[in-house]
Design a protein around this motif. Structure first.
Motif, PDB file in Angstrom:
ATOM      1  N   TYR A 156     -40.229 -39.378 -51.260  1.00  0.00           N
ATOM      2  CA  TYR A 156     -40.033 -38.716 -52.297  1.00  0.00           C
ATOM      3  C   TYR A 156     -39.460 -38.050 -53.781  1.00  0.00           C
ATOM      4  O   TYR A 156     -38.500 -38.589 -54.120  1.00  0.00           O
ATOM      5  CB  TYR A 156     -41.533 -38.912 -52.755  1.00  0.00           C
ATOM      6  CG  TYR A 156     -42.249 -40.154 -52.637  1.00  0.00           C
ATOM      7  CD1 TYR A 156     -42.235 -41.340 -52.252  1.00  0.00           C
ATOM      8  CD2 TYR A 156     -44.716 -39.732 -52.119  1.00  0.00           C
ATOM      9  CE1 TYR A 156     -43.090 -41.962 -52.133  1.00  0.00           C
ATOM     10  CE2 TYR A 156     -44.815 -40.526 -52.433  1.00  0.00           C
ATOM     11  CZ  TYR A 156     -44.272 -41.611 -52.023  1.00  0.00           C
ATOM     12  OH  TYR A 156     -45.583 -42.861 -52.151  1.00  0.00           O
ATOM     13  N   LEU A 157     -39.024 -36.760 -52.466  1.00  0.00           N
ATOM     14  CA  LEU A 157     -38.534 -35.640 -52.953  1.00  0.00           C
ATOM     15  C   LEU A 157     -36.826 -36.260 -53.617  1.00  0.00           C
ATOM     16  O   LEU A 157     -36.007 -35.657 -54.330  1.00  0.00           O
ATOM     17  CB  LEU A 157     -38.025 -34.577 -52.692  1.00  0.00           C
ATOM     18  CG  LEU A 157     -39.626 -34.085 -51.994  1.00  0.00           C
ATOM     19  CD1 LEU A 157     -39.606 -32.777 -51.695  1.00  0.00           C
ATOM     20  CD2 LEU A 157     -40.062 -33.078 -54.137  1.00  0.00           C
ATOM     21  N   ALA A 158     -35.884 -36.864 -52.738  1.00  0.00           N
ATOM     22  CA  ALA A 158     -34.856 -37.625 -52.414  1.00  0.00           C
ATOM     23  C   ALA A 158     -34.578 -38.598 -53.367  1.00  0.00           C
ATOM     24  O   ALA A 158     -34.196 -38.175 -54.108  1.00  0.00           O
ATOM     25  CB  ALA A 158     -34.117 -38.018 -51.089  1.00  0.00           C
ATOM     26  N   VAL A 201     -40.624 -34.372 -61.940  1.00  0.00           N
ATOM     27  CA  VAL A 201     -40.623 -35.288 -61.485  1.00  0.00           C
ATOM     28  C   VAL A 201     -40.446 -34.861 -59.454  1.00  0.00           C
ATOM     29  O   VAL A 201     -41.613 -34.664 -59.270  1.00  0.00           O
ATOM     30  CB  VAL A 201     -40.608 -36.149 -61.618  1.00  0.00           C
ATOM     31  CG1 VAL A 201     -41.139 -37.296 -60.342  1.00  0.00           C
ATOM     32  CG2 VAL A 201     -40.905 -36.466 -63.261  1.00  0.00           C
ATOM     33  N   PRO A 202     -39.565 -34.127 -59.125  1.00  0.00           N
ATOM     34  CA  PRO A 202     -39.411 -33.531 -58.588  1.00  0.00           C
ATOM     35  C   PRO A 202     -40.302 -32.783 -58.066  1.00  0.00           C
ATOM     36  O   PRO A 202     -41.653 -32.431 -56.879  1.00  0.00           O
ATOM     37  CB  PRO A 202     -38.318 -33.351 -57.914  1.00  0.00           C
ATOM     38  CG  PRO A 202     -37.459 -34.069 -59.405  1.00  0.00           C
ATOM     39  CD  PRO A 202     -38.293 -34.422 -60.492  1.00  0.00           C
ATOM     40  N   LEU A 203     -40.672 -32.174 -58.508  1.00  0.00           N
ATOM     41  CA  LEU A 203     -41.685 -30.850 -58.406  1.00  0.00           C
ATOM     42  C   LEU A 203     -42.828 -31.355 -58.448  1.00  0.00           C
ATOM     43  O   LEU A 203     -43.904 -30.946 -58.136  1.00  0.00           O
ATOM     44  CB  LEU A 203     -41.245 -29.403 -59.602  1.00  0.00           C
ATOM     45  CG  LEU A 203     -42.787 -28.557 -59.497  1.00  0.00           C
ATOM     46  CD1 LEU A 203     -42.158 -27.955 -58.266  1.00  0.00           C
ATOM     47  CD2 LEU A 203     -42.113 -27.411 -60.800  1.00  0.00           C
ATOM     48  N   ALA A 232     -32.892 -37.950 -57.281  1.00  0.00           N
ATOM     49  CA  ALA A 232     -31.698 -38.909 -57.524  1.00  0.00           C
ATOM     50  C   ALA A 232     -32.349 -40.105 -58.721  1.00  0.00           C
ATOM     51  O   ALA A 232     -31.029 -39.213 -59.856  1.00  0.00           O
ATOM     52  CB  ALA A 232     -31.224 -39.568 -56.208  1.00  0.00           C
ATOM     53  N   VAL A 233     -32.859 -40.303 -59.348  1.00  0.00           N
ATOM     54  CA  VAL A 233     -33.468 -40.685 -60.668  1.00  0.00           C
ATOM     55  C   VAL A 233     -33.269 -39.861 -61.722  1.00  0.00           C
ATOM     56  O   VAL A 233     -33.160 -40.120 -62.508  1.00  0.00           O
ATOM     57  CB  VAL A 233     -34.835 -41.403 -60.559  1.00  0.00           C
ATOM     58  CG1 VAL A 233     -35.497 -42.111 -61.704  1.00  0.00           C
ATOM     59  CG2 VAL A 233     -35.151 -42.662 -59.168  1.00  0.00           C
ATOM     60  N   VAL A 234     -33.561 -38.767 -61.591  1.00  0.00           N
ATOM     61  CA  VAL A 234     -33.618 -37.391 -62.772  1.00  0.00           C
ATOM     62  C   VAL A 234     -32.421 -37.380 -63.444  1.00  0.00           C
ATOM     63  O   VAL A 234     -31.976 -36.678 -64.176  1.00  0.00           O
ATOM     64  CB  VAL A 234     -35.013 -36.751 -62.695  1.00  0.00           C
ATOM     65  CG1 VAL A 234     -36.347 -37.198 -62.414  1.00  0.00           C
ATOM     66  CG2 VAL A 234     -34.394 -35.904 -61.744  1.00  0.00           C
ATOM     67  N   ILE A 235     -31.376 -36.782 -62.766  1.00  0.00           N
ATOM     68  CA  ILE A 235     -30.028 -37.164 -62.653  1.00  0.00           C
ATOM     69  C   ILE A 235     -29.461 -37.918 -62.685  1.00  0.00           C
ATOM     70  O   ILE A 235     -28.687 -37.887 -63.332  1.00  0.00           O
ATOM     71  CB  ILE A 235     -29.498 -36.165 -61.445  1.00  0.00           C
ATOM     72  CG1 ILE A 235     -29.576 -34.807 -60.627  1.00  0.00           C
ATOM     73  CG2 ILE A 235     -28.271 -36.526 -61.547  1.00  0.00           C
ATOM     74  CD1 ILE A 235     -29.666 -34.341 -59.263  1.00  0.00           C
ATOM     75  N   LEU A 236     -29.633 -39.512 -62.327  1.00  0.00           N
ATOM     76  CA  LEU A 236     -28.756 -40.160 -63.028  1.00  0.00           C
ATOM     77  C   LEU A 236     -29.077 -40.441 -64.826  1.00  0.00           C
ATOM     78  O   LEU A 236     -28.487 -41.237 -65.068  1.00  0.00           O
ATOM     79  CB  LEU A 236     -29.217 -41.429 -62.279  1.00  0.00           C
ATOM     80  CG  LEU A 236     -28.206 -41.507 -60.666  1.00  0.00           C
ATOM     81  CD1 LEU A 236     -29.043 -42.350 -59.387  1.00  0.00           C
ATOM     82  CD2 LEU A 236     -26.899 -41.493 -60.789  1.00  0.00           C
ATOM     83  N   SER A 287     -30.426 -42.886 -52.111  1.00  0.00           N
ATOM     84  CA  SER A 287     -30.663 -41.596 -52.322  1.00  0.00           C
ATOM     85  C   SER A 287     -29.163 -40.701 -52.194  1.00  0.00           C
ATOM     86  O   SER A 287     -28.285 -39.828 -53.182  1.00  0.00           O
ATOM     87  CB  SER A 287     -31.263 -41.029 -51.624  1.00  0.00           C
ATOM     88  OG  SER A 287     -32.936 -41.616 -51.901  1.00  0.00           O
ATOM     89  N   ALA A 288     -28.304 -41.630 -51.238  1.00  0.00           N
ATOM     90  CA  ALA A 288     -26.675 -40.645 -50.710  1.00  0.00           C
ATOM     91  C   ALA A 288     -26.222 -41.439 -51.768  1.00  0.00           C
ATOM     92  O   ALA A 288     -25.081 -40.783 -52.649  1.00  0.00           O
ATOM     93  CB  ALA A 288     -26.865 -41.669 -49.544  1.00  0.00           C
TER      94      ALA A 288
END
Length: 435
Positions: free
Chosen positions: A242-244, A49-51, A248-252, A174-175
């Motif tokens: 958006y990228l940050a 999604v970030p891409l 974060a979402v796809v990792i979590l 994000s942080a």
């Protein structure tokens, strides 16, 4: 070219500062798409999604270049509605395009209103009745309409306040998300090249808000300098956010959970990071972002509508019917948004909005090529903008026909109706003049 379309009222100059214009652009972009379309995009792009966001941002940057050059050369409250007349000349083509563009803004505002309602329901545990949700939909649209009635200065200040809170909450999330993430066990999943392209098309609606800034150009002190700076500043800041956030979402969140809770996946991610407090903060942030996006988009739509009414060269169909002044323009715009938000579900209206603006931006950029010597734009960049917009449009349209054919049909009807109404109105006007 009709210089009458570019008339500015000196009393209105300086009503919109560079800061307010940038906030208006961010508000137009950072709406329901980020909060409510992440899950839908992940069903196509997987964890890429970030891409998809990055591709959407790059695609939008070419259109931002085109609009910035047009807005600097032709400052007007009509924004892109004026650009079409300057490019194609007053007549059937520019009138039909502008009518369709007006509808596209209404669809986008409906998407943001639907996102607001989705997060309102989520904040209250998903227990709100359908009737109450419909009332909330109408209420947020009417509130934003009232803000716009009070003038561009107040609308800009309200936009800046809401967006400031939204950006701060997203950066903090994000942080905390990266700090909380388990990078060792994370792995990429799903998403073909075609799927990423479709996701980029879906997420493009997140960037269409840059166009609303051009509607404030006539209220700027120096639009030639401030407009491009405001548009590119808004795009860069939103892209970083958006990228940050998406990373974060796809990792979590596991991919299957993202797709299951697609309407409020960001709030779920915040709950993992900061518990109930995080869930509430991000949900409130989503409400502010969606409200700001409704406000900014209705601002653009009503400005286009007011120009359509005041300057009949822009569109005979709207100018000769219900759009008689700013109040009428805002009233008709808000009613149109309410109807669309109540009829179509969030995912479908999101696809419709992205398709509409991909097509509109491609057509307006083609018109820009016809006048690029006057604006000083590089035609190669403009051709790239057209190619990218049409490529994403084609990928998303093919997917929409398969997954949500009613959205594709509704958009086609809107397109045909725009030109049909314009043709009918112009024929009627000619007959009246003859008699």
């Amino acid at each position: 070219m009709n210089s009458g379309l570019l008339k500015r009222n000196p009393k209105q100059a300086r009503h919109v500062s560079l800061y307010s214009a940038t906030a208006l652009g961010i508000g137009g972009m950072m709406g329901a798409g980020l909060y409510s379309l992440l899950g839908l995009a992940s069903s196509h792009a997987g964890t890429h999604v970030p891409l998809a966001f990055l591709i959407g941002a790059i695609a939008a940057s070419f259109s931002v270049y085109s609009y910035a050059k047009l807005g600097a050369a032709y400052p007007s409250s009509g924004g892109a509605a004026t650009f079409t007349v300057m490019s194609f000349g007053p007549g059937f083509i520019s009138g039909g395009i502008n009518l369709f563009q007006y509808i596209a803004y209404l669809i986008a505002a409906a998407l943001y209103a639907a996102g607001f309602v989705e997060y309102t329901n989520t904040l209250f545990g998903g227990d709100l009745s359908p009737i109450l949700l419909k009332c909330i939909t109408a209420a947020i649209i009417l509130i934003c309409t009232f803000l716009n009635l009070l003038g561009p200065s107040l609308a800009g200040k309200a936009e800046a306040f809401a967006i400031g809170l939204v950006v701060i909450s997203l950066l903090v999330f994000s942080a905390m998300g990266f700090n909380h993430a388990d990078f060792k066990n994370y792995h990429m999943a799903g998403g073909s090249i075609e799927g990423i392209a479709v996701a980029a098309g879906i997420l493009y609606i997140n960037f269409q808000g840059f166009g609303v800034v051009t509607n404030s150009s006539s209220a700027m002190k120096s639009p030639q300098k401030e407009l491009p700076l405001a548009m590119f500043s808004a795009l860069i800041l939103v892209t970083i956010a958006y990228l940050a956030v998406s990373m974060a979402v796809v990792i979590l969140i596991p991919l299957n959970v993202m797709q299951l809770d697609n309407g409020h996946v960001l709030a779920d991610a915040a709950k993992l990071v900061a518990g109930k407090v995080g869930f509430v903060v991000i949900s409130i942030s989503a409400l502010l972002a969606c409200a700001a996006a409704v406000n900014a988009t209705i601002f653009a739509a009503s400005n286009i509508a007011a120009d359509l009414a005041e300057k009949h060269e822009v569109s005979s169909a709207l100018g000769n019917t219900v759009l008689k002044n700013n109040l009428h323009a805002l009233t008709v715009s808000s009613l149109g948004v309410i109807v669309l938000a109540l009829i179509f579900p969030l995912s479908e209206v999101g696809q419709m909005a992205s398709l509409a603006f991909l097509l509109v931006y491609a057509v307006i950029t083609y018109g820009h090529i016809r006048v690029h010597k006057h604006t000083g734009a590089n035609p190669k960049i403009l051709w790239w903008a057209i190619a990218i917009n049409l490529s994403l449009f084609t990928a998303l349209l093919m997917n929409t026909i398969k997954t949500a054919p009613s959205s594709a049909i509704a958009l086609l009807i809107a397109l045909l109706a725009s030109f049909g109404l314009e043709a009918f109105s112009r024929l009627k006007s000619k007959r009246l003049k003859l008699h």
